[in-house]
Design a protein around this motif. Structure first.
Motif, PDB file in Angstrom:
ATOM      1  N   LEU A 176     -30.464 -35.015 -25.519  1.00  0.00           N
ATOM      2  CA  LEU A 176     -30.497 -34.280 -24.253  1.00  0.00           C
ATOM      3  C   LEU A 176     -31.522 -34.872 -23.291  1.00  0.00           C
ATOM      4  O   LEU A 176     -31.294 -34.898 -22.078  1.00  0.00           O
ATOM      5  CB  LEU A 176     -30.787 -32.804 -24.511  1.00  0.00           C
ATOM      6  N   ARG A 177     -32.626 -35.369 -23.817  1.00  0.00           N
ATOM      7  CA  ARG A 177     -33.612 -36.017 -22.943  1.00  0.00           C
ATOM      8  C   ARG A 177     -33.033 -37.293 -22.352  1.00  0.00           C
ATOM      9  O   ARG A 177     -33.245 -37.595 -21.170  1.00  0.00           O
ATOM     10  CB  ARG A 177     -34.898 -36.305 -23.705  1.00  0.00           C
ATOM     11  N   ARG A 178     -32.285 -38.060 -23.165  1.00  0.00           N
ATOM     12  CA  ARG A 178     -31.651 -39.270 -22.633  1.00  0.00           C
ATOM     13  C   ARG A 178     -30.626 -38.931 -21.558  1.00  0.00           C
ATOM     14  O   ARG A 178     -30.360 -39.752 -20.672  1.00  0.00           O
ATOM     15  CB  ARG A 178     -30.988 -40.060 -23.763  1.00  0.00           C
ATOM     16  N   CYS A 179     -30.036 -37.737 -21.666  1.00  0.00           N
ATOM     17  CA  CYS A 179     -29.062 -37.300 -20.660  1.00  0.00           C
ATOM     18  C   CYS A 179     -29.724 -36.855 -19.361  1.00  0.00           C
ATOM     19  O   CYS A 179     -29.034 -36.593 -18.366  1.00  0.00           O
ATOM     20  CB  CYS A 179     -28.225 -36.146 -21.201  1.00  0.00           C
ATOM     21  N   GLY A 180     -31.047 -36.739 -19.361  1.00  0.00           N
ATOM     22  CA  GLY A 180     -31.763 -36.373 -18.143  1.00  0.00           C
ATOM     23  C   GLY A 180     -32.202 -34.933 -18.064  1.00  0.00           C
ATOM     24  O   GLY A 180     -32.708 -34.501 -17.019  1.00  0.00           O
ATOM     25  N   TYR A 181     -32.046 -34.151 -19.145  1.00  0.00           N
ATOM     26  CA  TYR A 181     -32.487 -32.764 -19.119  1.00  0.00           C
ATOM     27  C   TYR A 181     -33.991 -32.666 -19.330  1.00  0.00           C
ATOM     28  O   TYR A 181     -34.573 -33.384 -20.152  1.00  0.00           O
ATOM     29  CB  TYR A 181     -31.772 -31.951 -20.209  1.00  0.00           C
ATOM     30  N   GLU A 182     -34.611 -31.760 -18.587  1.00  0.00           N
ATOM     31  CA  GLU A 182     -36.003 -31.393 -18.808  1.00  0.00           C
ATOM     32  C   GLU A 182     -36.006 -30.225 -19.793  1.00  0.00           C
ATOM     33  O   GLU A 182     -35.370 -29.203 -19.542  1.00  0.00           O
ATOM     34  CB  GLU A 182     -36.652 -30.973 -17.483  1.00  0.00           C
ATOM     35  N   LEU A 183     -36.708 -30.365 -20.911  1.00  0.00           N
ATOM     36  CA  LEU A 183     -36.604 -29.400 -21.991  1.00  0.00           C
ATOM     37  C   LEU A 183     -37.885 -28.591 -22.149  1.00  0.00           C
ATOM     38  O   LEU A 183     -38.979 -29.146 -22.209  1.00  0.00           O
ATOM     39  CB  LEU A 183     -36.287 -30.112 -23.310  1.00  0.00           C
ATOM     40  N   VAL A 184     -37.701 -27.275 -22.223  1.00  0.00           N
ATOM     41  CA  VAL A 184     -38.777 -26.351 -22.551  1.00  0.00           C
ATOM     42  C   VAL A 184     -38.495 -25.851 -23.964  1.00  0.00           C
ATOM     43  O   VAL A 184     -37.490 -25.177 -24.196  1.00  0.00           O
ATOM     44  CB  VAL A 184     -38.831 -25.163 -21.572  1.00  0.00           C
ATOM     45  N   CYS A 185     -39.356 -26.194 -24.896  1.00  0.00           N
ATOM     46  CA  CYS A 185     -39.105 -25.937 -26.311  1.00  0.00           C
ATOM     47  C   CYS A 185     -39.932 -24.753 -26.793  1.00  0.00           C
ATOM     48  O   CYS A 185     -41.159 -24.737 -26.619  1.00  0.00           O
ATOM     49  CB  CYS A 185     -39.452 -27.173 -27.130  1.00  0.00           C
ATOM     50  N   LEU A 186     -39.258 -23.792 -27.398  1.00  0.00           N
ATOM     51  CA  LEU A 186     -39.941 -22.601 -27.894  1.00  0.00           C
ATOM     52  C   LEU A 186     -39.806 -22.510 -29.401  1.00  0.00           C
ATOM     53  O   LEU A 186     -38.709 -22.616 -29.945  1.00  0.00           O
ATOM     54  CB  LEU A 186     -39.374 -21.345 -27.233  1.00  0.00           C
ATOM     55  N   ASP A 187     -40.934 -22.332 -30.077  1.00  0.00           N
ATOM     56  CA  ASP A 187     -40.947 -22.091 -31.511  1.00  0.00           C
ATOM     57  C   ASP A 187     -42.284 -21.438 -31.845  1.00  0.00           C
ATOM     58  O   ASP A 187     -43.152 -21.291 -30.976  1.00  0.00           O
ATOM     59  CB  ASP A 187     -40.749 -23.389 -32.302  1.00  0.00           C
ATOM     60  N   GLN A 188     -42.433 -21.064 -33.116  1.00  0.00           N
ATOM     61  CA  GLN A 188     -43.661 -20.381 -33.511  1.00  0.00           C
ATOM     62  C   GLN A 188     -44.803 -21.355 -33.772  1.00  0.00           C
ATOM     63  O   GLN A 188     -45.957 -20.929 -33.916  1.00  0.00           O
ATOM     64  CB  GLN A 188     -43.398 -19.522 -34.745  1.00  0.00           C
ATOM     65  N   ALA A 189     -44.521 -22.631 -33.836  1.00  0.00           N
ATOM     66  CA  ALA A 189     -45.548 -23.658 -33.968  1.00  0.00           C
ATOM     67  C   ALA A 189     -44.998 -24.956 -33.396  1.00  0.00           C
ATOM     68  O   ALA A 189     -43.802 -25.241 -33.515  1.00  0.00           O
ATOM     69  CB  ALA A 189     -45.957 -23.846 -35.423  1.00  0.00           C
ATOM     70  N   GLU A 190     -45.878 -25.747 -32.775  1.00  0.00           N
ATOM     71  CA  GLU A 190     -45.460 -27.030 -32.229  1.00  0.00           C
ATOM     72  C   GLU A 190     -45.438 -28.072 -33.337  1.00  0.00           C
ATOM     73  O   GLU A 190     -46.370 -28.150 -34.144  1.00  0.00           O
ATOM     74  CB  GLU A 190     -46.430 -27.456 -31.123  1.00  0.00           C
ATOM     75  N   PRO A 191     -44.403 -28.900 -33.408  1.00  0.00           N
ATOM     76  CA  PRO A 191     -44.362 -29.922 -34.457  1.00  0.00           C
ATOM     77  C   PRO A 191     -45.368 -31.027 -34.192  1.00  0.00           C
ATOM     78  O   PRO A 191     -45.923 -31.137 -33.091  1.00  0.00           O
ATOM     79  CB  PRO A 191     -42.921 -30.430 -34.369  1.00  0.00           C
ATOM     80  N   ALA A 192     -45.590 -31.853 -35.200  1.00  0.00           N
ATOM     81  CA  ALA A 192     -46.530 -32.965 -35.052  1.00  0.00           C
ATOM     82  C   ALA A 192     -46.102 -33.901 -33.925  1.00  0.00           C
ATOM     83  O   ALA A 192     -46.939 -34.441 -33.196  1.00  0.00           O
ATOM     84  CB  ALA A 192     -46.635 -33.725 -36.373  1.00  0.00           C
ATOM     85  N   ASP A 193     -44.798 -34.093 -33.766  1.00  0.00           N
ATOM     86  CA  ASP A 193     -44.265 -34.922 -32.686  1.00  0.00           C
ATOM     87  C   ASP A 193     -43.619 -34.008 -31.646  1.00  0.00           C
ATOM     88  O   ASP A 193     -42.549 -33.441 -31.896  1.00  0.00           O
ATOM     89  CB  ASP A 193     -43.237 -35.913 -33.232  1.00  0.00           C
ATOM     90  N   PRO A 194     -44.247 -33.837 -30.476  1.00  0.00           N
ATOM     91  CA  PRO A 194     -43.663 -32.946 -29.464  1.00  0.00           C
ATOM     92  C   PRO A 194     -42.449 -33.527 -28.761  1.00  0.00           C
ATOM     93  O   PRO A 194     -41.829 -32.859 -27.931  1.00  0.00           O
ATOM     94  CB  PRO A 194     -44.822 -32.737 -28.483  1.00  0.00           C
TER      95      PRO A 194
END
Length: 279
Positions: free
Chosen positions: A29-47
């Motif tokens: 989706l990032r390669r497609c040009g979308y700006e992503l807002v990611c929601l989870d209970q913890a951020e992964p090591a690689d954002p």
């Protein structure tokens, strides 16, 4: 020379963004040009180059904050295997309602919901050459499958009552590669998962839809019609891995009687795979 950047296509929110399905689709989706807002209970090591909002899908204020200004919400959060009714209903059913309500309150026009083949897992495997339509009636094989049937019902309600465009993706067998006989028919490759969600976010995906999430498998029995209607054209075929699967005594790829009887495979058995939360 600097590589050209894709044209921006809007701001998208993803719930359950630290999970394995999200890791498949976020780069696409990032390669497609979308700006992503990611929601989870913890951020992964690689954002993964995304903006992160840390919080629960049961926190209405946090959801509305994350969803503000978004063109769509992709809802992936949930328990991915069988669990107790209390766990499943709170996370997968109540959580989906909370996400849809927050999307409505934030004026988000579209929701893409991760459903599952297990919403109709007791459906018999069709005869060779026959295809099951995308909207084959629900026949859940677990509490997990019931929750995904409820996800589809909630999506239908919010589409009809509030005018959201809602696409429910009945994900089949999403693995790095097929692992048994059944997956030669039901496999969804990581690359095709990215293509599937890209199509679900497209302008072609209007109204309420149920679409199979499955690759272009030679032995497939899940109809491609719903995917084609929104511009999903998978490229991968499980048949490429058929010769690498372990064989049973008869020389066929390993699989259980449940795999041959019901499209939900072993989830339809008396002992379906159970969810074990991380410590």
């Amino acid at each position: 020379m600097t590589e050209p950047q894709p044209a921006r296509r809007g701001r998208i929110a993803l719930t359950g963004a630290a999970g394995s399905l999200a890791r498949d689709i976020i780069p696409h989706l990032r390669r497609c040009g979308y700006e992503l807002v990611c929601l989870d209970q913890a951020e992964p090591a690689d954002p993964m180059g995304c903006e992160w909002v840390i919080g629960s899908i049961h926190d209405a204020d946090r959801l509305r904050e994350a969803f503000a200004g978004c063109a769509a919400v992709v809802h992936l959060a949930g328990i991915p295997l069988e669990a107790s009714w209390e766990e499943i209903s709170r996370t997968n059913i109540d959580g989906t309602q909370a996400v849809l309500e927050a999307a409505r309150a934030a004026d988000v026009p579209k929701a893409v919901l991760a459903s599952s083949i297990h919403a109709t897992g007791y459906t018999p495997v069709p005869a060779e050459g026959d295809l099951l339509p995308d909207d084959v009636p629900v026949r859940p094989n677990t509490f997990y499958g019931v929750s995904k049937a409820a996800v589809e019902a909630l999506g239908s309600l919010y589409a009809d009552r509030h005018g959201l465009d809602v696409v429910c993706l009945r994900i089949a067998s999403r693995f790095a590669r097929p692992e048994n006989e059944r997956m030669l028919s039901t496999w969804l490759s990581p690359a095709d998962a990215g293509r599937l969600f890209e199509a679900a976010l497209s302008e072609a995906a209007k109204g309420f839809r149920i679409v199979w999430g499955v690759s272009r498998n030679t032995r497939g029995y899940l109809s491609p019609d719903g995917g084609r209607a929104i511009g999903f054209f998978p490229e991968d075929d499980a048949e490429a891995y058929a010769g690498e699967l372990p064989a049973d005594a008869a020389g066929a790829a390993q699989g259980s009687e449940w795999d041959r009887r019901c499209i939900g495979g072993v989830f339809s058995s008396p002992e379906p795979p159970m969810f074990s939360p991380r410590a």
